[in-house]
Design a protein around this motif. Structure first.
Motif, PDB file in Angstrom:
ATOM      1  N   VAL A 153      20.923  71.918 -17.764  1.00  0.00           N
ATOM      2  CA  VAL A 153      19.838  72.024 -16.787  1.00  0.00           C
ATOM      3  C   VAL A 153      18.869  73.138 -17.178  1.00  0.00           C
ATOM      4  CG1 VAL A 153      19.285  72.606 -14.391  1.00  0.00           C
ATOM      5  CG2 VAL A 153      21.173  71.056 -14.896  1.00  0.00           C
ATOM      6  N   ALA A 154      19.419  74.293 -17.556  1.00  0.00           N
ATOM      7  CA  ALA A 154      18.562  75.418 -17.956  1.00  0.00           C
ATOM      8  C   ALA A 154      17.730  75.062 -19.182  1.00  0.00           C
ATOM      9  CB  ALA A 154      19.421  76.647 -18.231  1.00  0.00           C
ATOM     10  N   ALA A 155      18.351  74.444 -20.182  1.00  0.00           N
ATOM     11  CA  ALA A 155      17.629  74.060 -21.398  1.00  0.00           C
ATOM     12  C   ALA A 155      16.541  73.038 -21.095  1.00  0.00           C
ATOM     13  CB  ALA A 155      18.611  73.505 -22.431  1.00  0.00           C
ATOM     14  N   PHE A 156      16.837  72.095 -20.210  1.00  0.00           N
ATOM     15  CA  PHE A 156      15.862  71.067 -19.843  1.00  0.00           C
ATOM     16  C   PHE A 156      14.599  71.689 -19.271  1.00  0.00           C
ATOM     17  CE2 PHE A 156      14.284  68.348 -16.318  1.00  0.00           C
ATOM     18  CZ  PHE A 156      13.760  67.316 -17.075  1.00  0.00           C
ATOM     19  N   PHE A 157      14.756  72.626 -18.349  1.00  0.00           N
ATOM     20  CA  PHE A 157      13.585  73.239 -17.725  1.00  0.00           C
ATOM     21  C   PHE A 157      12.880  74.212 -18.675  1.00  0.00           C
ATOM     22  CE2 PHE A 157      15.753  71.865 -13.815  1.00  0.00           C
ATOM     23  CZ  PHE A 157      14.693  71.227 -13.192  1.00  0.00           C
ATOM     24  N   LEU A 158      13.651  74.952 -19.462  1.00  0.00           N
ATOM     25  CA  LEU A 158      13.024  75.895 -20.389  1.00  0.00           C
ATOM     26  C   LEU A 158      12.223  75.184 -21.469  1.00  0.00           C
ATOM     27  CD1 LEU A 158      15.899  78.525 -20.816  1.00  0.00           C
ATOM     28  CD2 LEU A 158      13.720  78.840 -19.627  1.00  0.00           C
ATOM     29  N   VAL A 159      12.799  74.165 -22.059  1.00  0.00           N
ATOM     30  CA  VAL A 159      12.103  73.421 -23.122  1.00  0.00           C
ATOM     31  C   VAL A 159      10.902  72.669 -22.559  1.00  0.00           C
ATOM     32  CG1 VAL A 159      12.326  71.531 -24.781  1.00  0.00           C
ATOM     33  CG2 VAL A 159      14.154  73.212 -24.564  1.00  0.00           C
ATOM     34  N   SER A 160      11.068  72.076 -21.397  1.00  0.00           N
ATOM     35  CA  SER A 160      10.008  71.252 -20.818  1.00  0.00           C
ATOM     36  C   SER A 160       8.809  72.071 -20.361  1.00  0.00           C
ATOM     37  CB  SER A 160      10.549  70.440 -19.643  1.00  0.00           C
ATOM     38  OG  SER A 160      11.626  69.628 -20.046  1.00  0.00           O
ATOM     39  N   THR A 161       9.035  73.320 -20.000  1.00  0.00           N
ATOM     40  CA  THR A 161       7.949  74.154 -19.472  1.00  0.00           C
ATOM     41  C   THR A 161       7.485  75.220 -20.460  1.00  0.00           C
ATOM     42  OG1 THR A 161       9.581  75.644 -18.441  1.00  0.00           O
ATOM     43  CG2 THR A 161       8.750  73.813 -17.106  1.00  0.00           C
ATOM     44  N   LYS A 162       7.949  75.134 -21.696  1.00  0.00           N
ATOM     45  CA  LYS A 162       7.599  76.171 -22.673  1.00  0.00           C
ATOM     46  C   LYS A 162       6.116  76.162 -22.991  1.00  0.00           C
ATOM     47  CE  LYS A 162       9.181  78.141 -27.036  1.00  0.00           C
ATOM     48  NZ  LYS A 162      10.116  77.989 -28.187  1.00  0.00           N
ATOM     49  N   ARG A 163       5.551  74.973 -23.187  1.00  0.00           N
ATOM     50  CA  ARG A 163       4.126  74.846 -23.481  1.00  0.00           C
ATOM     51  C   ARG A 163       3.532  73.807 -22.531  1.00  0.00           C
ATOM     52  NH1 ARG A 163       6.372  75.253 -28.695  1.00  0.00           N
ATOM     53  NH2 ARG A 163       5.652  77.090 -29.867  1.00  0.00           N
ATOM     54  N   LEU A 164       3.174  74.253 -21.366  1.00  0.00           N
ATOM     55  CA  LEU A 164       2.599  73.348 -20.379  1.00  0.00           C
ATOM     56  C   LEU A 164       1.188  72.951 -20.768  1.00  0.00           C
ATOM     57  CD1 LEU A 164       3.816  75.044 -17.067  1.00  0.00           C
ATOM     58  CD2 LEU A 164       4.787  73.064 -18.231  1.00  0.00           C
ATOM     59  N   LYS A 165       0.872  71.678 -20.579  1.00  0.00           N
ATOM     60  CA  LYS A 165      -0.442  71.153 -20.939  1.00  0.00           C
ATOM     61  C   LYS A 165      -1.067  70.450 -19.738  1.00  0.00           C
ATOM     62  CE  LYS A 165       0.962  70.335 -25.741  1.00  0.00           C
ATOM     63  NZ  LYS A 165       1.124  69.320 -26.816  1.00  0.00           N
ATOM     64  N   LEU A 166      -2.398  70.345 -19.778  1.00  0.00           N
ATOM     65  CA  LEU A 166      -3.095  69.658 -18.707  1.00  0.00           C
ATOM     66  C   LEU A 166      -2.701  68.191 -18.675  1.00  0.00           C
ATOM     67  CD1 LEU A 166      -5.159  69.916 -16.442  1.00  0.00           C
ATOM     68  CD2 LEU A 166      -6.962  69.356 -18.096  1.00  0.00           C
ATOM     69  N   VAL A 167      -2.596  67.602 -19.863  1.00  0.00           N
ATOM     70  CA  VAL A 167      -2.090  66.237 -19.983  1.00  0.00           C
ATOM     71  C   VAL A 167      -0.629  66.348 -20.424  1.00  0.00           C
ATOM     72  CG1 VAL A 167      -2.325  64.000 -21.116  1.00  0.00           C
ATOM     73  CG2 VAL A 167      -4.372  65.374 -20.610  1.00  0.00           C
ATOM     74  N   PRO A 168       0.305  66.114 -19.526  1.00  0.00           N
ATOM     75  CA  PRO A 168       1.712  66.383 -19.845  1.00  0.00           C
ATOM     76  C   PRO A 168       2.285  65.431 -20.878  1.00  0.00           C
ATOM     77  CG  PRO A 168       1.537  65.269 -17.734  1.00  0.00           C
ATOM     78  CD  PRO A 168       0.135  65.601 -18.163  1.00  0.00           C
ATOM     79  N   GLY A 169       3.143  65.994 -21.746  1.00  0.00           N
ATOM     80  CA  GLY A 169       3.927  65.175 -22.642  1.00  0.00           C
ATOM     81  C   GLY A 169       5.111  64.598 -21.897  1.00  0.00           C
ATOM     82  N   ARG A 170       5.999  63.920 -22.632  1.00  0.00           N
ATOM     83  CA  ARG A 170       7.089  63.227 -21.952  1.00  0.00           C
ATOM     84  C   ARG A 170       8.073  64.186 -21.294  1.00  0.00           C
ATOM     85  NH1 ARG A 170      10.358  60.638 -27.112  1.00  0.00           N
ATOM     86  NH2 ARG A 170      10.597  62.575 -28.306  1.00  0.00           N
ATOM     87  N   PHE A 171       8.360  65.321 -21.963  1.00  0.00           N
ATOM     88  CA  PHE A 171       9.293  66.272 -21.371  1.00  0.00           C
ATOM     89  C   PHE A 171       8.674  66.967 -20.168  1.00  0.00           C
ATOM     90  CE2 PHE A 171      11.250  66.065 -25.661  1.00  0.00           C
ATOM     91  CZ  PHE A 171      12.532  65.706 -25.258  1.00  0.00           C
ATOM     92  N   GLN A 172       7.402  67.342 -20.301  1.00  0.00           N
ATOM     93  CA  GLN A 172       6.736  67.971 -19.167  1.00  0.00           C
ATOM     94  C   GLN A 172       6.614  66.996 -18.003  1.00  0.00           C
ATOM     95  OE1 GLN A 172       2.992  69.921 -20.050  1.00  0.00           O
ATOM     96  NE2 GLN A 172       2.361  69.877 -17.917  1.00  0.00           N
ATOM     97  N   PHE A 173       6.320  65.750 -18.311  1.00  0.00           N
ATOM     98  CA  PHE A 173       6.238  64.727 -17.253  1.00  0.00           C
ATOM     99  C   PHE A 173       7.585  64.559 -16.559  1.00  0.00           C
ATOM    100  CE2 PHE A 173       6.742  60.313 -15.861  1.00  0.00           C
ATOM    101  CZ  PHE A 173       5.685  60.211 -14.966  1.00  0.00           C
ATOM    102  N   ALA A 174       8.664  64.590 -17.342  1.00  0.00           N
ATOM    103  CA  ALA A 174      10.006  64.432 -16.775  1.00  0.00           C
ATOM    104  C   ALA A 174      10.329  65.581 -15.830  1.00  0.00           C
ATOM    105  CB  ALA A 174      11.040  64.347 -17.889  1.00  0.00           C
ATOM    106  N   VAL A 175      10.071  66.812 -16.277  1.00  0.00           N
ATOM    107  CA  VAL A 175      10.410  67.957 -15.435  1.00  0.00           C
ATOM    108  C   VAL A 175       9.515  68.007 -14.198  1.00  0.00           C
ATOM    109  CG1 VAL A 175       8.897  69.708 -16.469  1.00  0.00           C
ATOM    110  CG2 VAL A 175      11.104  70.384 -15.538  1.00  0.00           C
ATOM    111  N   GLU A 176       8.250  67.619 -14.338  1.00  0.00           N
ATOM    112  CA  GLU A 176       7.358  67.594 -13.183  1.00  0.00           C
ATOM    113  C   GLU A 176       7.785  66.528 -12.179  1.00  0.00           C
ATOM    114  OE1 GLU A 176       3.419  67.102 -14.669  1.00  0.00           O
ATOM    115  OE2 GLU A 176       3.208  69.200 -15.289  1.00  0.00           O
ATOM    116  N   SER A 177       8.292  65.418 -12.676  1.00  0.00           N
ATOM    117  CA  SER A 177       8.765  64.353 -11.791  1.00  0.00           C
ATOM    118  C   SER A 177       9.996  64.799 -11.010  1.00  0.00           C
ATOM    119  CB  SER A 177       9.085  63.091 -12.600  1.00  0.00           C
ATOM    120  OG  SER A 177       7.927  62.606 -13.255  1.00  0.00           O
ATOM    121  N   VAL A 178      10.930  65.461 -11.705  1.00  0.00           N
ATOM    122  CA  VAL A 178      12.133  65.952 -11.044  1.00  0.00           C
ATOM    123  C   VAL A 178      11.765  67.017 -10.012  1.00  0.00           C
ATOM    124  CG1 VAL A 178      14.309  67.194 -11.380  1.00  0.00           C
ATOM    125  CG2 VAL A 178      13.637  65.401 -12.984  1.00  0.00           C
TER     126      VAL A 178
END
Length: 260
Positions: A43-68
């Motif tokens: 869980v910690a790795a999922f959120f850390l990796v997904s939010t490391k480089r936040l973008k205006l247009v989210p990638g798949r990991f950022q989209f996943a974490v934002e959805s959760v």
């Protein structure tokens, strides 16, 4: 679960609850304990990796974490606790949902194949040591000791003589049954699902390797059922994590609510 299936190669003993009684790996540490620690790391790795480089247009990991996060924040916390108070409980709701989800999903991951929540101690610890004290604490803090007990044990609109029956029931429900039912719900679902998967998987293996020639083709059906049950179990695992977080938030919202 006590039935036996006989064939040329011997007897098939269907798995039971004892199948989840795993021996310690080292110094009393069991597989479920390790999986519980691993789930925190996942869980910690999922959120850390997904939010490391936040973008205006989210990638798949950022989209996943934002959805959760959106599900936990708006779909659960805001809906159950209310727009006034929900924000401070979002981290708790998010942690409960993701922690239970990962531990449930372990049940269908190859080589792991063990849902941690199928051991009653883990959901019981979450319900009794985390959720239970939180919602009673916020209730006592919001309404005061006497006010919260009055709110919890004496529902408004009930004729006074009926309180003789209602108050003991409300006491048992709110101070004993709520955490017990919260833990048993996810435990029962994960235990039953895991045993069903074992029945079809081990049964198919037995039919293929040990049964007589006439029964061997039936193993194909057993393996097909195991695949179908895995897909169904994946849905139930997500659903049970959602229900656990949803009920936890609803208990908090109920404790904070003002009676009108």
């Amino acid at each position: 679960m006590g039935t036996r299936m006989s064939a040329a190669g011997g007897e098939f003993q269907p798995p039971g609850a004892e199948s989840l009684d795993l021996p310690p790996i080292l110094l009393g540490v069991t597989k479920p304990m390790l999986l519980c620690v691993l789930s925190v790391a996942v869980v910690a790795a999922f959120f850390l990796v997904s939010t490391k480089r936040l973008k205006l247009v989210p990638g798949r990991f950022q989209f996943a974490v934002e959805s959760v996060y959106d599900l936990a924040r708006n779909g659960i916390a805001r809906e159950q606790i209310g727009a006034k108070d929900f924000r401070r409980f979002v981290p708790l709701v998010l942690a409960l949902f993701t922690f239970v989800l990962v531990n449930n999903i372990f049940g269908i991951i190859p080589l792991i194949q063990f849902p941690t929540m199928a051991r009653i101690g883990f959901p019981a610890a979450l319900a009794v040591l985390v959720v239970y004290p939180v919602y009673h604490y916020v209730g006592f803090r919001r309404h005061g000791f006497t006010g919260y007990l009055k709110k919890a044990l004496f529902p408004p609109g009930v004729p006074k003589p009926v309180y003789v029956l209602v108050t003991p029931i409300e006491f048992v429900l709110k101070f004993f049954f709520d955490p017990v039912s919260l833990a048993l719900r996810v435990f029962g679902a994960m235990l039953a699902g895991h045993l069903m998967l074992l029945v079809f998987t081990l049964g198919g293996e037995y039919l293929l390797l040990e049964a007589g020639a006439m029964l061997k083709p039936v193993s194909v059906l057993a393996f097909a059922m195991a695949i179908a049950m895995t897909l169904l179990e994946a849905f139930i695992q997500v659903l049970q994590a959602y229900i656990f977080a949803l009920l936890s938030a609803s208990y908090i919202g109920r404790a904070l609510a003002e009676d009108h």
